[in-house]
Design an enzyme around this catalytic site. Sequence first.
Site, PDB file in Angstrom:
ATOM      1  N   HIS A 216     -54.995-108.005 -42.304  1.00 25.83           N
ATOM      2  CA  HIS A 216     -55.432-108.429 -40.968  1.00 25.83           C
ATOM      3  C   HIS A 216     -56.941-108.238 -40.777  1.00 25.83           C
ATOM      4  O   HIS A 216     -57.400-107.900 -39.686  1.00 25.83           O
ATOM      5  CB  HIS A 216     -54.689-107.683 -39.859  1.00 25.83           C
ATOM      6  CG  HIS A 216     -53.200-107.908 -39.851  1.00 25.83           C
ATOM      7  ND1 HIS A 216     -52.606-108.879 -39.072  1.00 25.83           N
ATOM      8  CD2 HIS A 216     -52.198-107.310 -40.536  1.00 25.83           C
ATOM      9  CE1 HIS A 216     -51.286-108.842 -39.268  1.00 25.83           C
ATOM     10  NE2 HIS A 216     -51.017-107.904 -40.159  1.00 25.83           N
TER      11      HIS A 216
ATOM     12  N   HIS B  84     -51.945 -98.646 -33.324  1.00 23.49           N
ATOM     13  CA  HIS B  84     -51.022 -97.716 -33.979  1.00 23.49           C
ATOM     14  C   HIS B  84     -49.653 -97.877 -33.329  1.00 23.49           C
ATOM     15  O   HIS B  84     -49.533 -97.720 -32.106  1.00 23.49           O
ATOM     16  CB  HIS B  84     -51.545 -96.282 -33.804  1.00 23.49           C
ATOM     17  CG  HIS B  84     -50.613 -95.216 -34.277  1.00 23.49           C
ATOM     18  ND1 HIS B  84     -49.725 -95.406 -35.313  1.00 23.49           N
ATOM     19  CD2 HIS B  84     -50.410 -93.933 -33.849  1.00 23.49           C
ATOM     20  CE1 HIS B  84     -49.028 -94.294 -35.503  1.00 23.49           C
ATOM     21  NE2 HIS B  84     -49.427 -93.407 -34.628  1.00 23.49           N
TER      22      HIS B  84
ATOM     23  N   ASN C 259     -46.527-109.722 -34.702  1.00 24.14           N
ATOM     24  CA  ASN C 259     -46.908-110.880 -35.510  1.00 24.14           C
ATOM     25  C   ASN C 259     -46.403-112.156 -34.834  1.00 24.14           C
ATOM     26  O   ASN C 259     -45.582-112.083 -33.919  1.00 24.14           O
ATOM     27  CB  ASN C 259     -46.266-110.799 -36.901  1.00 24.14           C
ATOM     28  CG  ASN C 259     -47.073-109.925 -37.864  1.00 24.14           C
ATOM     29  OD1 ASN C 259     -48.202-109.537 -37.580  1.00 24.14           O
ATOM     30  ND2 ASN C 259     -46.482-109.627 -39.002  1.00 24.14           N
TER      31      ASN C 259
END
Length: 762
Positions: free
Chosen positions: A140, A404, A212
């Site tokens: 990414h 995170h 995603n």
Amino acid sequence: MADAGRTARVVKNAVRSAVTQAAEVALEKVAGLDTPRAPGVPAAKPPKVAEPTKPIEPLPPKPDQTGPDRRTPTGAETLVTRDQVAQQGKFLTTSTGARLRDTDHSLKAGDRGPTLLQDHHLREKITHFDHERIPERVVHARGSGAHGVFVGYGNAKPICRAGFLARGKETPVFVRFSTVLGSRGSADTVRDTRGFATKFYTDEGNFDLVANNIPVFFVQDGIKFPDIVHAGKPHPDREIPQAQSAHDTFWDFVSLHTEAQHHTMWNMSDRGIPRSYRTMEGFGVHTFRTVNQQGETALVKFHWKPKLGVHSLTWEEAQLIGGIDPDFHRRDLADAIESGAYPQWELGVQVFEDTADETFQGIDLLDPTKIVPEELAPVQPIGLLTLTGNTTNFFAETEQIAFHVGNLVPGIDVTNDPLLQTRLFSYVDTQLTRLAGPNFNQIPINRPHAPVNDMFRDGFHQHAVHAGVAPYKPNSLDGGCPFHASGPRDGAFVDVPVRVAESVKERDVPVSFADHFSQVRLFWLSMTPVEKQHIINAYTFELSRCYEQAIRERQLLALARIDPELCAEVATGLGLPAPTAEEALPVVEASPALSQLGQEWPTDGRIIGIVVADDGDLDGVDDLVDAITDHDMVAFVIGPHGGKLSNGTVVQRTFAAGRSVELDAVLVAGCPAPAPDAFPVRDAKADEPLAPLDPRVRLMLEECYRHAKAIGAWGSGIEALAAAGVPVDVTGVVTGTKGSDVLAEVEVLLRSHRVWERTVVG
Ligand code: HDE
């Protein structure tokens, strides 16, 4: 010798000043043009031609730009203003604030002598420059971000007690979209999965939904993540190819490790090449566990649903854009926000009963290679995300943001999905290197909006000035502070006391994880014929780019287990025999919700090109531009030359610089003869300077037709269609006598994104 040196210097200066003067005259001419301030102009104020010399305060950011909320490293609001967190003062200084009178020449022993080590300004400037780069993300790396706001609908209360989901509650957010495989400078429109990571700065701490645009993943267990990433990244010997899966190592892995087949099919579908970040769905992939005020739990899957609908590029468009505008998605997002077309998504949940077996209608909810079809469990909207602000500084915000999956708030907890479990370790670990130390949550873009008292101390780049002497528990010296929150009443995050089955320690998977093919077939069967054709083309393209026949044959074996027609079509393209599957094909129901076709969507932010001829009938072009803008779409006037047309209309794209792939639809208001710059020697796109239609326009119309875009023409524009070989009696090609009528019909066509009835190439 001294004279010769002086003469050389005088000549050099004279040449330099002649060049500068010429450039200034040219620039003045350009500045004299009344160019409109289009989305994307670089500065808050148009610059003057001459170098500014009168000291002024730093210019403000552009109106569309915002930045991280001004918080202290421990989450408190500050009274600091936006210009105070950026550079300040009229004068150039050192990093410690001493004013400088010269940054153009180093301190030397005479004008021809060696540079002095004592030049502290030179050393500071170069040292800082030498360290401007940080490691890019392992995956990414290429991304772009924006600020926004999330508003809860309040209807999630029965399943989740998170405060940011309360009715009408506004929570600031930052979203970073990304590709997965490419490096920071790679192209946006490659075939790949896209990241859709959102940081909610809630009153109860930061919640990160690191999602995603594809609802399943390549591997079921995080221990396999390095394997799939190594396989997808460029080959280690030559470091090619960049940002794509069309190579041997990727197909070697996915054909052997067949749990990757589901995600791979999504990548080979149109989902792998989105039209815009604004037209992508987002998926949390894993199942999460939510908790309500009463402590009752539910299992949920998170979805982002774009208000503009799901829409993709064609493969040919994606490839062309990769060269013409590698920043296509980044630009699209920023321009949309700058022009006020704020992108929106609804956050939705699929909700499942929290049963001991953690399955729903036979689907294992802990298996991240499986979806739950929306027909079985509808997605219920629980809030609205709107992106409203561009970044002021890419590095400070988009690059330094640290997501995170363990950034959770009370009411949302994780499950035992073995992929999610590994992610809980990986994100913090990766930031330690990328952001050089353990204090990355103190970087402005990562600062929570809730008070922080974590007892963490010291470390590289410590921004907080912690008071007290007792960063340990229990203590009495700091009065016992900080204290444990007693439970949900104090807003504590309480780990859900999920029962762990009596078991043995083993490296194994549940039996249900062994099914690698049923849902790949489900996806395939859910596609319309044109979407299936795109998938066939994508597999054929990618496998054709592999060198090794064994890898192609092995992947054909996998395709045979998904669908014989798919396998046969790809095999034909590869010139190989189609194998047959040894096992019976899985029996599955299609899920029409997976298709991008068959619905209508708002046309906000869609780009309509208007091709004009400067000598033709220009009446009405400005009215068309206004009508398009009034309907929240974007108009590009495409003319033979830059600047203004004879009637004063401003040209946004010239025939030489424009290309069809930037447009969602095209209107043809004239039949422009080849412009003076349309000579083969000057433009590779121009090959017939004597044709009745400018060759670049011909190419544009051919491409728009081939890519199934809506095309409208009237007056001499209809002649242009004929000259470009575009038929006028087919669906999606609108002709008429008035531009406004043609536009109205084109707008209706745009609601379906493309004219699907027309054949769409790869
Ligand atoms: Fe990530 N992932 N991931 N991932 N991921 C990272 O974190 C990782 C996975 C996703 O815009 C890294 O800060 C492991 C699934 C996004 O900053 C890293 C596994 C999903 C982003 C990492 C996964 C994602 C990342 C790299 C398997 C979709 C970009 C830099 C166990 C639900 C976030 C970083 C951004 C980034 C690890 C699988 C989404 C290395 C180990 C599944 C959107 O920590």
